[in-house]
Design an enzyme around this catalytic site. Structure first.
Site, PDB file in Angstrom:
ATOM      1  N   TYR A   1      14.926  83.211 102.515  1.00  0.00           N
ATOM      2  CA  TYR A   1      15.135  83.945 101.277  1.00  0.00           C
ATOM      3  C   TYR A   1      16.483  84.656 101.335  1.00  0.00           C
ATOM      4  O   TYR A   1      17.020  84.918 102.414  1.00  0.00           O
ATOM      5  CB  TYR A   1      14.057  85.022 101.091  1.00  0.00           C
ATOM      6  CG  TYR A   1      12.656  84.520 100.908  1.00  0.00           C
ATOM      7  CD1 TYR A   1      12.245  83.950  99.708  1.00  0.00           C
ATOM      8  CD2 TYR A   1      11.711  84.646 101.925  1.00  0.00           C
ATOM      9  CE1 TYR A   1      10.939  83.516  99.538  1.00  0.00           C
ATOM     10  CE2 TYR A   1      10.402  84.217 101.757  1.00  0.00           C
ATOM     11  CZ  TYR A   1      10.031  83.653 100.567  1.00  0.00           C
ATOM     12  OH  TYR A   1       8.732  83.220 100.404  1.00  0.00           O
TER      13      TYR A   1
ATOM     14  N   THR B   1      15.053  79.539  99.202  1.00  0.00           N
ATOM     15  CA  THR B   1      14.184  79.893  98.079  1.00  0.00           C
ATOM     16  C   THR B   1      14.837  80.981  97.241  1.00  0.00           C
ATOM     17  O   THR B   1      15.156  82.058  97.743  1.00  0.00           O
ATOM     18  CB  THR B   1      12.814  80.365  98.591  1.00  0.00           C
ATOM     19  OG1 THR B   1      12.204  79.297  99.324  1.00  0.00           O
ATOM     20  CG2 THR B   1      11.902  80.755  97.434  1.00  0.00           C
TER      21      THR B   1
ATOM     22  N   ARG C   1       0.459  89.665  91.942  1.00  0.00           N
ATOM     23  CA  ARG C   1      -0.678  88.815  92.298  1.00  0.00           C
ATOM     24  C   ARG C   1      -1.927  89.690  92.364  1.00  0.00           C
ATOM     25  O   ARG C   1      -2.252  90.278  93.394  1.00  0.00           O
ATOM     26  CB  ARG C   1      -0.391  88.101  93.615  1.00  0.00           C
ATOM     27  CG  ARG C   1       0.857  87.235  93.522  1.00  0.00           C
ATOM     28  CD  ARG C   1       1.301  86.661  94.845  1.00  0.00           C
ATOM     29  NE  ARG C   1       2.634  86.060  94.722  1.00  0.00           N
ATOM     30  CZ  ARG C   1       3.370  85.667  95.744  1.00  0.00           C
ATOM     31  NH1 ARG C   1       2.906  85.802  96.986  1.00  0.00           N
ATOM     32  NH2 ARG C   1       4.567  85.143  95.544  1.00  0.00           N
TER      33      ARG C   1
ATOM     34  N   LYS D   1      15.541  75.932  96.393  1.00  0.00           N
ATOM     35  CA  LYS D   1      14.137  75.820  95.957  1.00  0.00           C
ATOM     36  C   LYS D   1      13.821  76.871  94.895  1.00  0.00           C
ATOM     37  O   LYS D   1      14.098  78.062  95.094  1.00  0.00           O
ATOM     38  CB  LYS D   1      13.200  75.998  97.158  1.00  0.00           C
ATOM     39  CG  LYS D   1      11.722  75.820  96.844  1.00  0.00           C
ATOM     40  CD  LYS D   1      10.889  75.931  98.115  1.00  0.00           C
ATOM     41  CE  LYS D   1       9.418  75.615  97.871  1.00  0.00           C
ATOM     42  NZ  LYS D   1       8.765  76.638  97.036  1.00  0.00           N
TER      43      LYS D   1
ATOM     44  N   HIS E   1       7.050  78.033  92.325  1.00  0.00           N
ATOM     45  CA  HIS E   1       6.437  78.764  93.435  1.00  0.00           C
ATOM     46  C   HIS E   1       4.917  78.648  93.385  1.00  0.00           C
ATOM     47  O   HIS E   1       4.183  79.580  93.743  1.00  0.00           O
ATOM     48  CB  HIS E   1       6.868  80.232  93.418  1.00  0.00           C
ATOM     49  CG  HIS E   1       7.081  80.821  94.781  1.00  0.00           C
ATOM     50  ND1 HIS E   1       8.330  80.950  95.341  1.00  0.00           N
ATOM     51  CD2 HIS E   1       6.222  81.307  95.708  1.00  0.00           C
ATOM     52  CE1 HIS E   1       8.217  81.505  96.537  1.00  0.00           C
ATOM     53  NE2 HIS E   1       6.944  81.717  96.782  1.00  0.00           N
TER      54      HIS E   1
END
Length: 379
Positions: free
Chosen positions: A129, A155, A164, A251, A275
């Site tokens: 990342y 990413t 979440r 990504k 993702h």
């Protein structure tokens, strides 16, 4: 519900895992609309059946960046894989190695780079990342190089973590989370014995190696939240492109203009991905985004697709939509949690068998022959 080996392994994983771990891998962000659309949109794509084409010889192999793959599959980077089976990253890497496909180690893996690479023969991929702690990034890249990692997966769709909500209900985060996780482990003795007791240490191996002290699971969410960098832009990747002399993949691409920017930047490949529905809910499924991206940059770099792939038929669909290769995330974690390395190898075998059926009955003798002519009334 889509009936597949992935759903069977999902059911087995749900039974075996403490709820906080099952829901962490199974869930998405917000209302999980994109999570559902990933699988639904892909399953709705109709393959065009063709017959009497002498399909006695099939070639499912492909090549990426000079690397021969037995199948157009890559095991995607998944954080905390080592919590789903004893030293899970090592087991998954061995499974991929045995099946002749790449394994991608996550930045936030349990097993560090130095533990995984000696366990396999083929070169490993590594995911990174953009983080505020540039010292960690440089350290991780140097260690990856020293360990023989060939391909960097960068990413970019996580400048901030998605909301979440399942994690707050399950005990992964929220009030009294450590106590709730302990109680859940006690009621899942098979996992508690295999992973909880004998799968230690349970820390973020790559980060702990850099910091010189354990970064435990209870520090995981906090560390991520403090280190993701919302100021990220293409210029922040330039020093990495200069430092990394192997293939570099971006990504998290869902837009054709971003794909074009990746070409301008000099990326060797992109992953068309949302993702797994774990970031911005309501965005396009990968299956819906892929065709326009392929129209924009096909041939300029390699296109990999993930999110929603649950069968070998889905792999064929993604290839027909314009991908050069695909990544598996949740499905291999379900298999790993249920049966370890053997489960992952079995899953890959089943994907291969499903791909052979799909290719035989669409008239594609090799991967390069899969295109939109392999689909019915595609728009």
């Amino acid at each position: 519900m889509i009936i597949s080996a992935s759903t069977d392994y999902r059911k087995a994983a749900k039974s075996k895992l403490p709820p906080f771990l099952f829901h962490y891998i199974d869930g998405g962000s917000y209302g999980e609309h994109t999570l559902r659309k990933n699988t639904e949109d892909l399953a709705d794509i109709a393959l065009k059946q063709r017959v009497l084409n002498n399909m006695s010889e099939l070639d499912l192999s492909s090549e990426l960046f000079g690397e021969k793959l037995n199948l157009p599959l890559i095991l995607a980077p998944v954080g905390l894989t080592g919590m789903y089976a004893r030293r899970g990253e090592v087991q998954a890497a061995k499974a991929a190695d045995n099946k002749g496909i790449p394994f991608t180690l996550s930045t936030v893996s349990v097993c560090p780079i130095e533990e995984v690479t000696p366990a396999i023969q083929r070169p490993m991929w590594f995911q990174l990342y953009v983080l505020k702690d540039r010292g960690f990034m440089k350290n991780a890249l140097e260690r990856a190089k020293a360990a023989g990692v060939t391909t960097l997966v960068f990413t970019v769709d996580m400048p901030v973590p998605g909301a979440r909500y399942r994690d707050m209900h399950s005990g992964m985060s929220g009030p009294n989370a450590p106590f709730r996780r302990m109680l859940q482990a006690m009621t899942h003795p098979q996992w508690a014995f295999d992973v909880g007791l004998f799968g230690r240490p349970h820390d973020l191996g790559n980060i702990s190696t850099y910091r010189g002290s354990p970064t435990k699971l209870e520090d995981y969410i906090g560390w991520l939240g403090a280190n993701f960098d919302p100021s990220i832009s293409w210029k922040d990747l330039e020093w990495i492109r200069d430092f990394w002399d192997g293939p570099m993949i971006i990504k998290g691409i869902l837009d054709a203009d971003d794909a074009k920017d990746a070409v301008k930047f000099g990326a060797d490949g992109i992953v068309v991905s949302n993702h797994g529905g774990r970031q911005l809910d309501g965005v396009l499924s990968s299956a819906k985004a892929l065709p326009m991206i392929a129209d924009a940059v096909k041939g300029d770099l390699k296109i990999i697709a993930d999110s929603g792939i649950r069968t070998g038929l889905d792999v064929v669909r993604m290839l027909a939509l314009g991908a050069d290769c695909t990544m598996l995330g949740r499905s291999f974690i379900y298999a790993l949690a249920a049966k370890g390395q053997a489960g992952v190898e079995n899953l890959i075998d089943l994907y291969e068998k499903e791909m052979k059926v799909a290719m035989t009955l669409t008239g594609a003798k090799k991967i390069s022959e899969l295109n939109r002519d392999s689909l019915v009334a595609f728009k």
